[in-house]
Design an enzyme around this catalytic site. Structure first.
Site, mmCIF file in Angstrom:
data_model
loop_
_atom_site.group_PDB
_atom_site.id
_atom_site.type_symbol
_atom_site.label_atom_id
_atom_site.label_comp_id
_atom_site.label_asym_id
_atom_site.label_seq_id
_atom_site.Cartn_x
_atom_site.Cartn_y
_atom_site.Cartn_z
ATOM 1 N N CYS A 239 0.950 -1.368 0.055
ATOM 2 C CA CYS A 239 0.064 -0.131 -0.041
ATOM 3 C C CYS A 239 0.750 1.587 -0.350
ATOM 4 C CB CYS A 239 -0.971 -0.202 1.334
ATOM 5 S SG CYS A 239 -0.439 -0.375 2.430
ATOM 6 N N HIS B 254 -4.237 2.567 5.720
ATOM 7 C CA HIS B 254 -4.463 3.028 4.939
ATOM 8 C C HIS B 254 -4.297 4.240 3.932
ATOM 9 C CE1 HIS B 254 -6.698 2.525 1.095
ATOM 10 N NE2 HIS B 254 -7.603 3.456 1.047
#
Lengths: 319, 307
Positions: A91, A166
């Site tokens: 990510c 995230h």
């Protein structure tokens, strides 16, 4: 000797020093800095800013609690670069690639340029898979993470792992502010911004602050990072130009800034070296040195004493 | 990013090498899969996870949450090879087959017995008998802690919940056992200690300052970019060492080693450090083995302990 996890992407820390090192490996002369505030003065000090990275962990009270982020609209005709996140551990690198892929005239190394050429015209899902299949990129990414847990002939004992943050990227593309989130189907268009004054970051501030406020207080843990030009070369050139001049205040101010920047880079370099290193050998060597110095027994006694105090505190709390 | 050294979530209780075996459809035959793997028992927030991990990829192939008393690993007696086991359940007909992969079968029974004791009652902690890994007849320290020095008959230990004293246990051992047992619930005996406290900066700084000649032995183990140059001053050397030993990655490595030593599975690892396999039976045994290694390498100061 730890087993290199060459088949997958390892989880990295989300630290400006780690991101900046990644940029170096991609041949991009930018840095990533912590942003402690979105106030105009803070942002102005870091300009030119190419992208903002919003990273967060969210702790819902209940699974149904996710605030619906209604701002902005999906842009399925987005003309720029957008890749889906197809591997969780990738990510951080994916966010960086999504940002870099939309910066016009980006100075970058040949491997990155080839990757951008290769993925031209791909849909987000295929693009994401292409990114995470790039061996050189995965190796550059993995080189930044701690070595695998103590490996005993393959018997990797699980180490306590950080949960992934995230990552969401905000940046300007063709006059509008876009939000690139690898877990969303398309980039989100938040509308046009004014070129004058602060420029796009003003709109970014509004959008990000509104987003933060949709979460209940205390439920969101987040950080902001700024992807920006490396200020050192410019500062050094200015310093050279000022030598021998009478602009004392500016000179000393500049020297302070350069010193601060250098010590920050030194800290990043230390942390990156430390992060990559397997310290288990050092642990053994230290214990052996303590023993040879006749200090191991007293260190053990000290450890026992500390443990007792700890237990006393725990018992006191529980009673 | 700071590492919480006191959290016990996801703690590995024990681990040993094992492969899986699968029933051939429509038959009673079970075929062993050659994949190198391990059975790993962890305690995550009070729940026992029985996992099978692939040792070459690190992937978890099986992750079962087991209720106390529900499952048991039994030897498959029909297997002529003798190292096949099946995980059976009270609550269902599920069966999972495994074969033990440690190169020596000497510890099979010990692994399986400890596993089953834990599955029956998670409050039991595995007791590793050093005699099984160090079968020579010389005196071996009991696995329990640093202060037991006499050869001991460590009989199969009764579950913590029973009050009966296992035959042949000395009062010392009993205290240690109680301590070790209670350590699963967060309390520990006087002999319980953490490596992180042994290697605290308070314990290391005096070493750095008083024994500069020992410090060069540490250099090869530092991150390569940080190794002091030959013309570094003593102060600079101490600074690098302090900075490294205070860093989160170092602290994390110490905590990992501490946790790993409690699983009893580090036999090969400790041998790679030049220590006997008995060093893998716990933190105390590890430290004792290092003390012995220091004596053997010479240069140990035979004088009164400083305080």
């Amino acid at each position: 000797m730890s087993d290199e996890d060459s088949s997958g992407w390892q989880l990295t820390e989300s630290d400006p020093g780690v991101f900046t090192e990644l940029l170096k490996r991609l041949g991009v002369p930018y840095i990533v800095d912590d942003l402690y505030s979105l106030e105009p003065e803070s942002l102005a000090a870091l300009q030119p800013i190419h992208a903002l990275i919003f990273l967060f962990k969210w702790f819902p009270e209940s699974p149904d609690d996710e605030p619906s982020v209604s701002a902005g609209h999906y842009d399925s005709d987005f003309p720029g670069f957008f890749a889906h996140q197809t591997v969780n551990n990738a990510c951080a690198t994916l966010a960086v690639v999504n940002a870099l892929g939309n910066i016009a005239s980006l100075p970058a190394g040949p491997q990155f340029m080839d990757l951008m050429n290769f993925t031209t015209g791909m849909d987000p899902q295929t693009c994401g898979m292409a990114i995470t299949s790039a061996d050189w990129l995965r190796e550059a990414h993995n080189a930044l993470s701690p070595p695998s847990a103590i490996s005993l002939d393959g018997l990797d004992l699980p180490k306590k792992s950080e949960e992934a943050y995230h990552f969401v990227v905000y940046l300007p593309v063709l006059g509008s502010l876009y939000e690139l989130d690898g877990l969303k189907p398309y980039p989100v268009r938040h509308g046009e911004y004014e070129e004058s004054g602060e420029g796009w970051v003003k709109k970014a501030r509004e959008v990000i602050e509104e987003r933060i406020h949709t979460y209940p207080t205390g439920a969101l843990e987040f950080s902001l990072l700024a992807l920006r030009d490396d200020p050192l070369p410019g500062m050094r050139r200015r310093l050279d130009a000022l030598q021998g001049s009478s602009a004392d205040v500016e000179l000393s101010d500049l020297m302070n800034k350069i010193a601060n920047e250098n010590s920050k880079r030194e800290r990043w370099a230390f942390e990156n070296s430390s992060r990559r290193h397997n310290h288990i050998g050092l642990v053994h060597a230290l214990l052996l040195a303590l023993a040879k110095a006749g200090k191991l027994d007293s260190a053990k006694a000290d450890a026992q004493r500390v443990m007792q105090e700890r237990l006393e505190r725990q018992r006191a709390m529980r009673s | 990013m700071s590492v919480d050294l006191t959290s016990t979530s996801g703690r590995t209780i024990l681990a040993f090498k094992a492969g899986r075996a699968f029933r051939r459809a429509g038959t009673n035959f079970v075929d062993a899969s050659p994949t190198k793997g391990a059975i790993v028992l962890t305690n995550e927030d009070g729940l026992i996870h029985f996992m099978w991990k692939d040792r070459t990829t690190g992937e978890v192939g099986e992750d079962l949450i087991l209720f106390p008393g529900d499952a048991k690993l039994e030897k498959v007696t029909q297997s002529s090879w003798g190292r096949t086991y099946v995980l059976k359940f009270e609550s269902s007909d599920q069966k999972h087959f495994f074969w033990l992969q440690d190169s020596s079968a000497l510890r099979d029974e010990e692994f399986v017995t400890n596993l089953n004791r834990t599955l029956a009652d998670p409050n039991i902690i595995a007791i590793w008998d050093a005699r099984n890994v160090y079968p020579a007849s010389e005196a071996s320290t009991s696995a329990a802690g640093p202060s037991t020095s006499q050869p001991s008959t460590v009989p199969p230990i009764a579950p913590a919940t029973s009050d009966s004293t296992p035959a042949g246990t000395t009062p010392e051992q009993l205290a240690q056992l109680r301590g070790i047992v209670s350590s699963m619930t967060g309390f520990a005996s006087e002999d319980e200690l953490w490596l992180t406290d042994v290697l605290s900066s308070q314990n290391l700084l005096p070493l750095f300052q008083s024994h500069p000649e020992l410090l060069t032995s540490l250099f090869p183990h530092l991150p390569p970019e940080l190794i002091p140059s030959p013309d570094a001053t003593p102060q600079q050397v101490i600074e690098v060492l302090q900075r490294t030993t205070n860093s989160p990655p170092f602290r994390s490595a110490v905590a990992q080693l501490d946790r790993a030593l409690r699983t009893g599975a580090l036999g090969e690892f400790v041998r790679s450090l030049g220590l006997p396999e008995s060093a893998a039976t716990g933190v105390g045994a590890f430290l004792a083995a290092i003390a012995e290694q220091a004596r053997q390498e010479g240069g140990t100061e035979e004088r009164m302990e400083e305080d």
